[in-house]
Enzyme design. Sequence first.
Site, PDB file in Angstrom:
ATOM      1  N   ARG A  61       1.466  -2.637  14.620  1.00  0.00           N
ATOM      2  CA  ARG A  61       1.928  -1.920  13.432  1.00  0.00           C
ATOM      3  C   ARG A  61       1.441  -0.478  13.535  1.00  0.00           C
ATOM      4  NH1 ARG A  61      -0.687  -1.569   7.620  1.00  0.00           N
ATOM      5  NH2 ARG A  61       0.841  -0.107   6.826  1.00  0.00           N
ATOM      6  N   HIS A  87       3.079   6.321   5.647  1.00  0.00           N
ATOM      7  CA  HIS A  87       1.649   6.019   5.522  1.00  0.00           C
ATOM      8  C   HIS A  87       0.954   7.327   5.097  1.00  0.00           C
ATOM      9  CE1 HIS A  87      -1.671   3.082   6.927  1.00  0.00           C
ATOM     10  NE2 HIS A  87      -2.288   4.072   6.303  1.00  0.00           N
ATOM     11  N   GLU A 123       0.630   0.994   1.064  1.00  0.00           N
ATOM     12  CA  GLU A 123      -0.266   1.142  -0.089  1.00  0.00           C
ATOM     13  C   GLU A 123       0.131   2.245  -1.069  1.00  0.00           C
ATOM     14  OE1 GLU A 123      -4.354   1.439   1.107  1.00  0.00           O
ATOM     15  OE2 GLU A 123      -4.331  -0.480   2.130  1.00  0.00           O
ATOM     16  N   ASN A 169      -2.580  -5.756   2.428  1.00  0.00           N
ATOM     17  CA  ASN A 169      -3.761  -5.126   3.021  1.00  0.00           C
ATOM     18  C   ASN A 169      -4.953  -5.557   2.190  1.00  0.00           C
ATOM     19  OD1 ASN A 169      -1.856  -3.789   4.557  1.00  0.00           O
ATOM     20  ND2 ASN A 169      -2.365  -1.740   3.811  1.00  0.00           N
ATOM     21  N   TYR A 171      -9.256  -5.619   1.880  1.00  0.00           N
ATOM     22  CA  TYR A 171     -10.579  -5.205   2.354  1.00  0.00           C
ATOM     23  C   TYR A 171     -11.703  -5.883   1.567  1.00  0.00           C
ATOM     24  CZ  TYR A 171      -8.296  -1.905   5.401  1.00  0.00           C
ATOM     25  OH  TYR A 171      -7.521  -1.376   6.399  1.00  0.00           O
ATOM     26  N   GLU A 194      -3.199  -5.386   7.008  1.00  0.00           N
ATOM     27  CA  GLU A 194      -4.444  -4.682   7.324  1.00  0.00           C
ATOM     28  C   GLU A 194      -5.612  -5.524   6.858  1.00  0.00           C
ATOM     29  OE1 GLU A 194      -5.100  -0.650   5.913  1.00  0.00           O
ATOM     30  OE2 GLU A 194      -3.052  -0.101   6.464  1.00  0.00           O
TER      31      GLU A 194
HETATM   32  C1  BGC Z   1      -5.354   2.447   4.656  1.00  0.00           C
HETATM   33  C2  BGC Z   1      -5.822   2.957   6.005  1.00  0.00           C
HETATM   34  C3  BGC Z   1      -7.317   3.223   5.965  1.00  0.00           C
HETATM   35  C4  BGC Z   1      -8.024   1.928   5.650  1.00  0.00           C
HETATM   36  C5  BGC Z   1      -9.532   2.034   5.610  1.00  0.00           C
HETATM   37  C6  BGC Z   1      -6.271   1.435   4.031  1.00  0.00           C
HETATM   38  O1  BGC Z   1      -6.326   1.630   2.663  1.00  0.00           O
HETATM   39  O2  BGC Z   1      -4.046   1.962   4.737  1.00  0.00           O
HETATM   40  O3  BGC Z   1      -5.094   4.097   6.332  1.00  0.00           O
HETATM   41  O4  BGC Z   1      -7.785   3.786   7.141  1.00  0.00           O
HETATM   42  O5  BGC Z   1      -7.611   1.471   4.383  1.00  0.00           O
HETATM   43  O6  BGC Z   1      -9.946   2.889   4.594  1.00  0.00           O
END
Ligand code: BGC
Length: 442
Positions: free
Chosen positions: A78, A115, A156, A280, A282, A352
């Site tokens: 991607r 992006h 995002e 995505n 985290y 992601e």
């Molecule tokens: C984004 C990336 C970024 C990653 C880490 C995501 O929100 O799509 O571009 O590098 O988080 O912060």
Amino acid sequence: MATDAMPRFPDGFLWGVSTSAHQIEGAAGMRGPSVWDAFTAEPGRVKDGSTAAVACDHYHRYREDVALLAGLGVDAYRFSVSWPRVESPGGLDFYDRLVDELCAAGVRPVPTLFHWDLPAGLDWLERDTAARFAAYAAVVAERLGDRVGTWITLNEPAEHTLLGHALGVHAPGRELLFDALPVAHHQLLAHGLAVRALRAAGATDVGIANSHGPTWPASDEPADRDAADFYDVLLNRMFSDPVLTGRYPEGIGELMPGSPEETDADLEIIAEPLDWYGVNYYAPTRVGAPQGTETGSGGVTLPAGLPFSVRPIEGRPQTDFGWPVVPEGLTELLTGLRDRYGERLPPVMITENGCSYEGLDDRERIAYLDGHVRALHRAVEAGVDARGYFVWSLLDNFEWAEGYARRFGLVHVDFTTLARTPKASYGWFRELVRAQRCPPVG
Ligand code: BGC
């Protein structure tokens, strides 16, 4: 580090890695400027004062990077297409070459059309930007569509709205708070129009990459629960409800630009059916009632005066970015999306997931990824139709307002020599992918 064998994912599950144009390409002189170029030129905007003018110089070194992908053995890559590059003479030629190289290496190209690197001079506060985006999508699809089957419209839109237009910590650096809502609507409209444009050009595998995370109330007190619900609407549901159901969450549609009739007509476009839905992930966010002071956790600082505050998540390991490591949040998130949207949720892909840590012997990254892949598997066992997982990121890169200080790559980049060195996590991911392809034992 976990040592148990990784459970098997369904046949055909896509293993991949992600990057984005502005963060890796460099070669800024060979494209038009974007809002990020203007933003990074302002003193104090990027923590280490760096710019993405060279970044990983992927523009010139893409062959080496595709060889790294081939060595990793991933099914898919991607990347994002830079709109300002496409608008520059010969700009699309680069993506032509990249896609050819990927196809020759047996890696499926999965381009994202936006992006965050909006061409300078365009503005998501303007409705017309949505139509401009669809026209650009058509141009790219026309050129690459004979070799690209899988497309992502936007990355995002929630972060781009919040960080770039509400809080001003990303480009274009506006601090509009709730007046940034038209930016969300126009991006969503751009998404829907681009889905139509891609389909008209023959695309049959189209998705979006939305950021999501569970929102955890700071306590059971009604004030904390209400604040967390509101935050969840703003950062999660405002971007998934319209795409998946054709409606904004209650109370949000009225805040959007245009008459109610216009908004309804736009929502029909925004809800254009997708082949899959990109997530995505985290970390979760813990949210409570306003505290009357600036609050923050994990790198985002919220000003006082908002109807919620962000609270730290205690008792968890943290990445170098200060983000808590909560793998089970991914299971919670995916089962939650499935429960909320039911049959309206198409198959999902994790577009992601990753973490920033220093060092080549990056055991923390391995532990993070291992935990999250297992959490994804638990969601699959719970009945979530997940079809792919992409690590953020292939390479250390320009981490937006953090500059080069945060390293998310499976591959280390020396930003002086631009030498690439695979980290321990690169070898770990290669083995994971290889083992998933072996015939099941027993
Ligand atoms: C984004 C990336 C970024 C990653 C880490 C995501 O929100 O799509 O571009 O590098 O988080 O912060």
